[in-house]
Design a protein around this motif. Sequence first.
Motif, PDB file in Angstrom:
ATOM      1  N   ASN A   1       0.998  -1.336   0.043  1.00 13.99           N
ATOM      2  CA  ASN A   1      -0.105   0.005  -0.047  1.00 13.99           C
ATOM      3  C   ASN A   1       0.649   1.370   0.016  1.00 13.99           C
ATOM      4  O   ASN A   1       1.550   1.556   0.944  1.00 13.99           O
TER       5      ASN A   1
ATOM      6  N   THR B   1       2.464  -1.448   4.310  1.00 13.06           N
ATOM      7  CA  THR B   1       2.209   0.177   4.014  1.00 13.06           C
ATOM      8  C   THR B   1       3.469   0.897   3.970  1.00 13.06           C
ATOM      9  O   THR B   1       4.135   1.181   5.023  1.00 13.06           O
TER      10      THR B   1
ATOM     11  N   TYR C   1       4.444  -1.719   8.652  1.00 13.60           N
ATOM     12  CA  TYR C   1       4.772  -0.326   8.294  1.00 13.60           C
ATOM     13  C   TYR C   1       6.220  -0.153   7.937  1.00 13.60           C
ATOM     14  O   TYR C   1       7.268  -0.658   8.425  1.00 13.60           O
TER      15      TYR C   1
END
Length: 333
Positions: free
Chosen positions: A92, A111, A134
Amino acid sequence: MKIAVLSPVAWRTPPRHYGPWEQMASNLTEGLHDAGIEVTLFATGDSITSAQLRSVIKTGYEEDRNQDAKVIECLHISNLMEQADDFDLIHNHFDFLPLSYSGLIRPPVLTTIHGFSSEKIVQVYQKYNRHNHYVSISNANRHPLLHYLGTVYNGIAAEDFQFNAAADDYLLFFGRVHPDKGTAEAIHIALKSKRRLLIAGIIQDERYYKEEVEPYLSEDIVFMGSAGPQQRNELLKNASALLHPINFEEPFGLSVAEALLCGTPVIAFNRGSMPELIEHGKTGFLVSNVEEAVEAVTKIAGIDRMYCHTQAKQRFSKEKMVKDYLSLYHQIL
């Protein structure tokens, strides 16, 4: 391994001029494809890629203002999430909104956090921190409330930029015309240095442009407007230095890495990720204010442009970024 790359839909992927998140989604997709990975890019329908492209939106909402941005984003994100089972991992690049689907789908979501538009969005990242992964684009841009799998610097397609050992004598400001980016400070650095300044970028703050930039425009302070890939390469490689007097904690600074790849040193305010990108005295200068920047301009001739180029190629290439992300993909899977 089947990877889905989710790009934003403000601009085309890759962008025609401005669109740093779209540019990184493009560079990653092309790099993964070149490495033999089966990758699908979710982006606008007019996007350009060697990989598979899936889209439900023809053009970006910044390029066709008749569209509603929230509606476009909803249709785009849900298009991928409804096909999530086709992939082993979703990467993402579209901020926090896709996280709201992550507890409802099978494949893991990685992400890349390109920055925080507001402290208010951090609570969304916090909510999904446990079962998401992340990545920060610099160590400086890590939020203390979040857990990170790693840091991966933005990677540039080196073939899009040319090294130039002998620059012209102009200074360059390349970025959004906005107080955060320090366009006005760049103008004052140039004026006090008695050097020509070229300004390239989109006007993101019209009032700021009218009051802080336009009154100073002349034969020596020139506003070029937004610059596409070819003009960007010419401007960066021929500049004696890039001025980057930022007034915010910048997460990365794509134009800094691009300038260095061309061999062009950078004079930047010492904020955000700048100490991670610039070697003070070797690839440019980290300064605190306009006066220190003016002094740095006098030292630019002492910077080895080839050293700038080789360091940028080693640290900020598309291939390096792809290698680092593949390592994280394998770690997750």
